[in-house]
Design an enzyme around this catalytic site. Structure first.
Site, short mmCIF file in Angstrom:
data_model
loop_
_atom_site.label_atom_id
_atom_site.label_comp_id
_atom_site.label_asym_id
_atom_site.label_seq_id
_atom_site.Cartn_x
_atom_site.Cartn_y
_atom_site.Cartn_z
CB SER A 235 -1.80 2.64 1.46
OG SER A 235 -1.05 3.06 2.56
CE LYS B 49 1.67 4.42 1.81
NZ LYS B 49 1.80 3.35 2.82
CE1 TYR C 251 2.05 8.70 2.35
CE2 TYR C 251 1.52 9.46 4.55
CZ TYR C 251 1.66 8.43 3.65
OH TYR C 251 1.41 7.14 4.05
CE1 TYR D 167 -0.51 -1.05 4.41
CE2 TYR D 167 -2.47 -2.37 4.17
CZ TYR D 167 -1.86 -1.15 4.16
OH TYR D 167 -2.59 -0.02 3.88
CB VAL E 174 -6.04 2.07 6.48
CG1 VAL E 174 -4.82 1.22 6.72
CG2 VAL E 174 -5.71 3.54 6.39
N1 GLU Z 1 -2.51 7.87 5.49
C1 GLU Z 1 -2.24 6.59 6.05
C2 GLU Z 1 -0.94 6.62 6.82
O1 GLU Z 1 0.01 7.16 6.34
C3 GLU Z 1 -2.22 5.55 4.97
C4 GLU Z 1 -2.13 4.21 5.58
C5 GLU Z 1 -2.53 3.08 4.70
O2 GLU Z 1 -3.52 3.11 3.97
O3 GLU Z 1 -1.80 2.08 4.81
O4 GLU Z 1 -0.85 6.14 7.90
#
Ligand code: GLU
Length: 305
Positions: free
Chosen positions: A60, A63, A188, A240, A258
């Site tokens: 994530s 992002k 993604y 989060y 994650v």
């Molecule tokens: N590729 C993971 C997902 O989309 C990233 C999740 C994360 O790091 O929060 O579920």
């Protein structure tokens, strides 16, 4: 401060977490790892301790990079018009918040719906695919040409990413996302599967902390407005549903993934990259956040103080 001592003091916190298992390839990662890299803007140098050169999946944290790239490509007004900057109170991959409250935009660019939408905005350019552009931009922001895609993690995400698939099709059905869903999801999942180090994340954090300018070259990588926007969203939704908790405890704009990574940008002071793959309930690195708390206290990093 002694970074080795800081690592030792947080090592036992690894026992409080578990490596991510919902992406099968991540379940194989050795949990007993902890590393930190610190880019000091005043000294213009990087120091570190522990697993600073070990590669792990950015997940994530990508992002942040896609958000910055979308702003660079399309402009702040366009991007800010497509996504909110609100907290969700739901897990990052939930579809519920949009469905229940009839949202017309994803609640922020770091929940999966918002992140997938940001990815969908990147179009092929100069015969470079969206992922090739994101990879090149990531290498630039992290000052590391060795960053590559981990095919095993990518295929693992592609195989198991049904929640992300449903989110993307939901966005498409509501005409929020334009374009091809499978292609967007491939990009993604690939962006999440780029392999980075703590040193890379400290560089990324340092560029953000330095108003968008790479301290190692003096070159502007992103606009001041984009860097400020990214840091604000990191502060409010980067961890989060525990973002508020750590705003109070740590007070430094931070984004987790994650894969066990954390990137922090302490404005005008430090870029920080941390890696420890065992995650707490909320999906944040358990020992990593403990270490960040120590750094914030010892180096007086809390931006609200
Ligand atoms: N590729 C993971 C997902 O989309 C990233 C999740 C994360 O790091 O929060 O579920």
């Amino acid at each position: 401060m002694d970074l080795e001592d800081a690592i030792q003091s947080c090592w036992s916190r690894i026992d409080n977490g578990h490596v991510a298992t919902y992406i099968p390839a991540l379940a194989k990662v050795e949990p007993y790892q902890l590393g930190v890299s610190l880019y000091d803007l005043k000294q213009n140098n990087q120091t570190g301790a522990g697993s600073t050169k070990i590669r792990f999946a950015i997940e994530s944290i990508s992002k942040v990079i896609t958000l910055l790239y979308a702003i660079e490509q399309l402009g702040m007004t366009t991007v800010a018009g497509k996504v909110e900057t609100r907290q969700t109170g739901f897990a990052s991959d939930t579809i519920l918040n949009m469905e229940i409250t009839k949202e017309t935009k994803p609640l922020n660019p770091f929940v999966n719906s918002g992140a997938i939408l940001m990815t969908s905005l990147i179009k092929e350019q100069d015969q470079q695919s969206p992922f090739e552009q994101l990879l090149a931009f990531t290498r630039e922001l992290c000052n590391d040409n060795q960053i590559t895609l981990n095919e095993e993690i990518y295929h693992s995400e592609l195989r198991t990413g049904d929640m992300n698939r449903s989110l993307a099709y939901y966005l498409k059905a509501k005409e929020i996302l334009q374009g091809d869903v499978p292609a967007t999801l491939k990009t993604y999942f690939k962006q999440c599967s780029m392999m980075v180090t703590c040193e890379d994340l400290a560089n990324l954090g340092a560029a953000l902390a330095n108003d968008g300018v790479a301290p190692w070259s003096g070159q502007r990588l992103v606009s001041s407005a984009a860097a400020t926007y990214a840091k604000s969203v990191m502060m409010t939704t980067g961890l989060y549903n525990e973002s508020g908790t750590y705003s109070v405890k740590i007070g430094v704009p931070t984004k987790s993934g994650v894969g066990g990574g954390l990137v922090s940008a302490a404005p005008n002071r430090y870029g920080i990259g941390i890696f420890s793959p065992a995650l707490d309930q909320a999906g944040n690195s358990s020992a990593g956040l403990a270490l960040l708390e120590v750094l914030s206290r010892e180096l007086n990093l809390d931006i609200f103080k």
